[in-house]
Every structure is written in structure tokens, then in C-alpha cells.
Design an enzyme around this catalytic site. Structure first.
Site, PDB file in Angstrom:
ATOM      1  N   HIS A  23       6.751  -2.520  -1.506  1.00 46.52           N
ATOM      2  CA  HIS A  23       6.650  -2.144  -0.094  1.00 46.52           C
ATOM      3  C   HIS A  23       7.444  -0.879   0.241  1.00 46.52           C
ATOM      4  O   HIS A  23       6.974  -0.010   0.961  1.00 46.52           O
ATOM      5  CB  HIS A  23       7.102  -3.302   0.792  1.00 46.52           C
ATOM      6  CG  HIS A  23       6.991  -2.955   2.242  1.00 46.52           C
ATOM      7  ND1 HIS A  23       5.782  -2.700   2.846  1.00 46.52           N
ATOM      8  CD2 HIS A  23       7.934  -2.765   3.194  1.00 46.52           C
ATOM      9  CE1 HIS A  23       5.983  -2.387   4.108  1.00 46.52           C
ATOM     10  NE2 HIS A  23       7.272  -2.413   4.348  1.00 46.52           N
ATOM     11  N   LYS A  37       2.077   3.116  14.003  1.00 50.68           N
ATOM     12  CA  LYS A  37       2.153   1.702  14.372  1.00 50.68           C
ATOM     13  C   LYS A  37       3.587   1.339  14.733  1.00 50.68           C
ATOM     14  O   LYS A  37       4.528   1.830  14.117  1.00 50.68           O
ATOM     15  CB  LYS A  37       1.701   0.866  13.168  1.00 50.68           C
ATOM     16  CG  LYS A  37       1.884  -0.624  13.326  1.00 50.68           C
ATOM     17  CD  LYS A  37       1.466  -1.388  12.052  1.00 50.68           C
ATOM     18  CE  LYS A  37       2.657  -1.786  11.207  1.00 50.68           C
ATOM     19  NZ  LYS A  37       2.309  -2.572  10.031  1.00 50.68           N
TER      20      LYS A  37
END
Ligand code: R5P
Length: 291
Positions: A127, A188
Site C-alpha cells: 500500500h 479523494k
């Protein structure tokens, strides 16, 4: 090199072993009535270079505990070295302190593997790369080229690669190097308390285009849903979604399809109904460079 396929990655581990022409070590496992995990290696690992393959998707805590038991047991039984292959690394999204006092779980994972003596660590599209340095001899391979190639094989060459947030820009860029239809990204924000996702309106220039949303993982599907809604609102002709780690929790797949996404494609780092692309070749290649 011999391969120990952990209970969470039996077929992936066997596929990797096959590609490496390596012997597979048998693993007996069960869960005790109180929920604790039992692990037993049924073949010798003495003096061997051992590769433990165990992904840590849901049930994360159980799969992690089995990973730790496998690594520790291999050493105790005389393995010469142990490389932990963890295709999906659980707890990796908390890689920093967002709010004071939070546990940084990604670092805790690294410390645990290190303290068990792991000589190497191989993962897929971690990630956040900033945590890799905490792991023993880390290797982070990417499955994005394979995912994008899958879409090319399905006739989607020239599709627009969309990153649903700025953390996935490199992923969209890599996908674009295969699809060659251009790429873009959205801004986002996620509420750190409720987890609610919101996406800023941004012109993408995708009217009439085939759009493929690329992300490292899909968990609840909230991120992909927002990105798909925005792409469709801006006139995208068709929208697909691709991710490396299809966690797909709590009806995520239905939510995404209901939002107008035609198809979701993931890899087998986490076995799922959308795991159509295997990461075995990229992992085997990384391991073959380590011998
Ligand atoms: C976040 O930065 C990740 O890259 C994914 O976008 C996120 O974890 C996906 O989660 P969900 O599917 O719950 O929105």
C-alpha cells in the site's frame, strides 16, 4: 529453495513452486475449538532455503498468526534461511499516525517478522512503499502490468486508466504503459473517523471512452463506487475496475456492479470470485533473483 504454501495461499504457493521447479513442503493445519491455529510441517526443511507463502487477507488475524507460526517453525526445524512471501500484507494501510496515539500497524508487522528472524520479505503492490525499509531485505513486486495486459487480451487496448486517488497515480501510469490510452487521477478524501469517502469533481476528458479504474486494493468498494459514478457522470462509455488485492468485504462486489461497473478484475493475492490474474509469475521471478 523449497516452498511452504501456507493455508491462506495453498494454490498460489504451489503455482510458485512449480514455476521455480521447487519442492513443496506439506502443511497440516487446523483451528482449535477456541479459535487458535495449529500448524505442522510434514516434510523436513533442515538446511534448506525456505520460502513461506502466506497471504494475509481476511481473516487477517488468523492468517497472520499462521504466517508467524510457519516462519518460526521453519527456523526451529533447522531451515538455513526463510523468506516470507506475503502477497497481500494486512494492516499495511495504517502506515503512519493519522491521529495522535494511533498504532502504526504496518510497522508492527515488520517488527514481528524481523523478530522471528525472517531473512527476506516479498510482497505485491504494498500500500505504501515508505514502510518497506522496516522489513528484512524487502522486495515489492507489481502486478499492474499483468492486470492491464489482461484487459488488452480482452480487447481493451487504448482504455483510459483512472486512479481513484493520488496514491494510485503510479499504478495508473504503469497500467497506461500497457493500455496506452492515457491516464488520470481523482482527489479523494476519507474521513479518518467514519471512513466515508468523497471525491472532488475534476474534468477528466473521458467522454465516450472506455475507463478502467486501477487501485491497489478494493475493500468496501466505496472508493471504486465514487470513481465509477464520477466517470459515468462525465460520459464514460464503459467502466471497469481492476485491483491487485480484492478484499471485497461486505457485499463490495455487488455495490460496485450496481454503480455501473461492468466487470471487476483482481489477482489471486487474495482468493476471490474476481481473481483472474495470477501473481505467481512475478513472485517466482523475484524469488529466482534471490538464489
Ligand atoms: C486507499 O488508499 C487504497 O488505495 C484503496 O483505495 C482503499 O483502501 C479502498 O478501500 P475501499 O474499497 O473500502 O474504499
Amino acid at each position: 529453495m523449497i516452498v511452504v504454501p501456507g493455508p491462506a495461499s495453498t494454490s498460489l504457493g504451489e503455482e510458485i513452486a512449480k514455476l521455480l521447479s521447487a519442492k513443496v513442503v506439506g502443511v497440516e493445519h487446523k483451528t482449535f475449538p477456541d479459535g487458535e491455529s495449529y500448524i505442522r510441517l510434514t516434510d523436513s526443511v533442515r538446511g534448506e532455503k525456505v520460502v513461506v507463502v502466506q497471504s494475509t487477507g481476511p481473516d487477517q488475524n488468523k492468517n497472520l498468526m499462521e504466517l508467524f507460526l510457519l516462519v518460526d517453525t521453519a527456523y526451529r526445524l533447522g531451515a538455513d534461511s526463510v523468506i516470507a512471501v506475503v502477497p497481500y500484507l494486512a494492516y499495511s494501510r495504517q502506515h503512519k499516525e493519522y491521529r495522535p496515539g494511533e498504532a502504526i500497524s504496518a510497522i508492527t508487522m515488520a517488527k514481528l517478522l524481523k523478530s522471528l528472524g525472517a531473512d527476506g520479505f516479498v510482497t505485491v503492490n504494498v500500500h505504501d512503499e515508505s514502510i518497506l525499509g522496516e522489513f528484512p531485505n524487502p522486495v515489492n513486486v507489481s502486478a499492474i502490468t499483468q492486470l492491464a495486459s489482461h484487459f488488452v487480451e480482452e480487447g481493451m487496448a487504448g482504455a483510459f486508466a483512472l486512479a481513484p486517488d493520488d496514491g494510485a497515480v503510479d499504478i495508473a501510469k504503469e497500467a497506461d504503459s500497457v493500455l496506452r490510452g492515457g491516464y488520470g487521477w481523482l482527489e479523494k478524501t476519507r474521513d479518518v473517523i467514519t471512513g466515508e469517502v468523497s471525491v472532488e469533481e475534476k474534468r477528466l476528458g473521458i467522454e465516450g471512452r472506455v475507463v478502467i479504474i486501477f487501485d491497489d486494493m478494493i475493500s468496501t468498494g466505496g472508493t471504486v463506487v465514487k470513481a465509477a459514478q464520477l466517470a459515468l457522470k462525465q460520459g464514460a462509455a464503459r467502466v471497469f475496475a481492476a485491483c491487485v488485492h480484492p478484499l471485497l468485504v461486505g457485499g463490495a462486489l455487488d455495490k460496485i456492479l450496481d454503480a455501473g461497473v461492468e466487470e471487476v478484475v483482481g489477482t489471486n493475492t487474495v482468493p476471490s470470485p474476481v481473481s483472474r490474474v495470477s501473481v505467481a509469475p512475478v513472485i517466482a521471478e523475484a524469488l529466482s533473483k534471490q538464489v
